[in-house]
Design an enzyme around this catalytic site. Structure first.
Site, PDB file in Angstrom:
ATOM      1  N   HIS A 195      -9.421  -5.056   6.831  1.00  0.00           N
ATOM      2  CA  HIS A 195      -8.970  -4.561   5.535  1.00  0.00           C
ATOM      3  C   HIS A 195      -9.410  -5.516   4.427  1.00  0.00           C
ATOM      4  O   HIS A 195      -9.619  -5.088   3.281  1.00  0.00           O
ATOM      5  CB  HIS A 195      -7.444  -4.434   5.494  1.00  0.00           C
ATOM      6  CG  HIS A 195      -6.895  -3.349   6.355  1.00  0.00           C
ATOM      7  ND1 HIS A 195      -6.813  -3.456   7.720  1.00  0.00           N
ATOM      8  CD2 HIS A 195      -6.389  -2.132   6.036  1.00  0.00           C
ATOM      9  CE1 HIS A 195      -6.276  -2.348   8.216  1.00  0.00           C
ATOM     10  NE2 HIS A 195      -6.012  -1.534   7.217  1.00  0.00           N
TER      11      HIS A 195
ATOM     12  N   ASP B 222     -13.412   4.675   8.167  1.00  0.00           N
ATOM     13  CA  ASP B 222     -12.140   4.061   7.794  1.00  0.00           C
ATOM     14  C   ASP B 222     -12.111   4.003   6.267  1.00  0.00           C
ATOM     15  O   ASP B 222     -13.107   4.294   5.595  1.00  0.00           O
ATOM     16  CB  ASP B 222     -12.034   2.662   8.416  1.00  0.00           C
ATOM     17  CG  ASP B 222     -10.591   2.258   8.695  1.00  0.00           C
ATOM     18  OD1 ASP B 222      -9.672   2.856   8.079  1.00  0.00           O
ATOM     19  OD2 ASP B 222     -10.373   1.347   9.508  1.00  0.00           O
TER      20      ASP B 222
END
Length: 437
Positions: free
Chosen positions: A288, A361
């Site tokens: 992330h 993603d």
């Protein structure tokens, strides 16, 4: 006298540090990391710059460079707002076949119904992502009605139904709980005897599927197929937490549980999504926020990490495949797998023969966003990615769509890749219609 000079220099240094920090924040006011402050950051920063400038001019009129810096605080915030509004207006005004083609590739998160309603009505998006943000202060029935209204908007506009995605893995990743029942993750079933865990996993998938289908959700970003790897915990791993989400360290157990869970989801009319290819179990960084490399050879990964993906795809041909932002060093050391042609078109499409839907993603994650969102969008579309996810900060859709449109207008998008993806999306849309509640 010396103390006076030190005090004056300290104040000047503080003015510079504060000015530089606020100017940087202003220039990045619409970046994802500023999303929690969205709504008031631009006016506050603009006002802070103006106040700082006036205070400085009254107290130290002989430092013009410092005055320019504090003026830049306001200008940077207003400039960032201007860039955002210009992109937004350009996307909303866009029309034509290219717009419809590229818009169908995006799944976006949102907070305001009115904004996503416009995108849905104009065919600028192909799907939405719903999470706890869409339920704060509301009920599950409110969200169900909102999704139904959006689908009515699409129907009235003569457009295909929206793909409606959620992230309801169970356990610690249950984005729609407690509004929906909080169920365990598939990992909780791994220690059961084989026959019992297969039956329990299928029922768990069916339970999640029924919960989600009751709202109108058609895609669940689950199950997790990453392997659990024993290694020291990373204090900077704030979001991935794969060790807590992975089903097992045994590829056979992961494949068995995930296949049964995915089958249960599909029975309830919800498409499963296998994630996060090429596997995050061995990755020590949180993708992330940080770039990460998976250095293992293809032979090693085929024998371990990729076995569950192969198994579940064989059992569930309607499953989507989510590709993560880790760099697969053995295949493409130059870019994350999520927008690598060698990984998606080469490894997945050609070598594995996978012809289902590939979804990235979240493109808002740092390894993509800070290292070139436009490059990633263009490369992903040319690689054969079907769906581009912009979940955490839905406003970044305008930037990503601007990138896609610019690439299309420059002739930088591969017509063959777009045509193949269009055919896959058409098949997926048909199955979504058939399985929608």
């Amino acid at each position: 006298m010396l103390a006076f000079l030190k005090n004056r220099l300290s104040r000047t240094a503080l003015w510079w540090l504060c000015g530089l920090g606020l100017a940087f924040a202003g220039a990045n006011a619409h970046d994802p990391y500023m999303a929690p402050l969205r709504g008031w950051s631009v006016p506050v920063l603009a006002l802070a710059g103006l106040v700082g400038l006036l205070v400085h001019l009254r107290g130290s009129p002989r430092r013009p460079t410092l005055a320019v810096l504090w003026a830049a605080v306001s200008l940077s915030a207003l400039g960032a707002e201007g860039v955002y509004q210009t992109r937004k207006a350009s996307v909303l005004a866009a029309q034509g076949p290219l717009v419809a083609e590229l818009g169908s590739r995006f799944i976006v998160g949102y907070t305001r119904f009115e904004e996503v309603e416009v995108l849905a009505a104009r065919g600028l998006i192909g799907g939405i992502f719903v999470s706890h943000r869409n339920l704060k202060g509301r009920s599950a029935e409110d969200l169900r009605d909102e999704i139904r209204r959006l689908q009515d908007v699409r129907r009235n506009a003569g457009l295909p139904p929206l793909r409606v995605a959620a992230d309801q893995e169970g356990g610690i990743v249950s984005r729609l709980s407690p509004w929906l029942p909080h169920r365990p993750a598939p990992a909780a079933l791994a220690a059961l005897p084989p026959a019992e865990r297969r039956a329990a996993a299928r029922e768990l998938g069916a339970g999640h599927g029924r919960d989600l289908a009751s709202l109108g959700v058609t895609i669940n970003f689950a199950p997790v197929l990453d392997l659990r790897v024993d290694r020291p915990s990373n204090p900077l791993d704030f979001n991935s937490l794969i060790a807590k989400r992975a089903i097992s360290s045994d590829p056979a157990v992961v494949g068995e549980v995930a296949a049964a869970y995915a089958g249960g989801l599909a029975e309830a009319g919800v498409h499963p999504t296998l994630k996060h290819f090429p596997g995050l179990g061995r990755v020590t960084s949180d993708t992330h926020h940080f770039r990460a490399v998976l250095p293992e050879s293809r032979e090693s990964l085929e024998a371990t990490d990729w076995r569950p993906f192969r198994r579940v795809l064989a059992d569930n041909p309607q499953a989507l495949l989510m590709v993560g932002h880790v760099i697969l060093g053995a295949v493409d050391p130059d870019r994350p797998a999520s927008h690598s042609r060698r990984v998606i078109d080469g490894l997945l499409r050609r070598d594995w023969g996978y012809d289902g839907l590939v979804v990235t993603d979240d493109l808002v994650m740092t390894p993509v966003y800070q290292y070139g969102l436009c490059r990633a969008v263009e490369e992903a579309l040319n690689a054969g990615v079907d769906l581009l996810l912009v979940a955490y900060d839905g406003r970044q859709f305008y930037r990503a769509m601007t990138c896609a449109l610019d690439s299309g207008k420059r002739g930088a998008l591969d017509p063959a890749a777009l045509a193949a993806s269009r055919e896959r999306l058409g098949r997926g849309a048909s199955s979504t219609v058939a399985s929608a509640p």
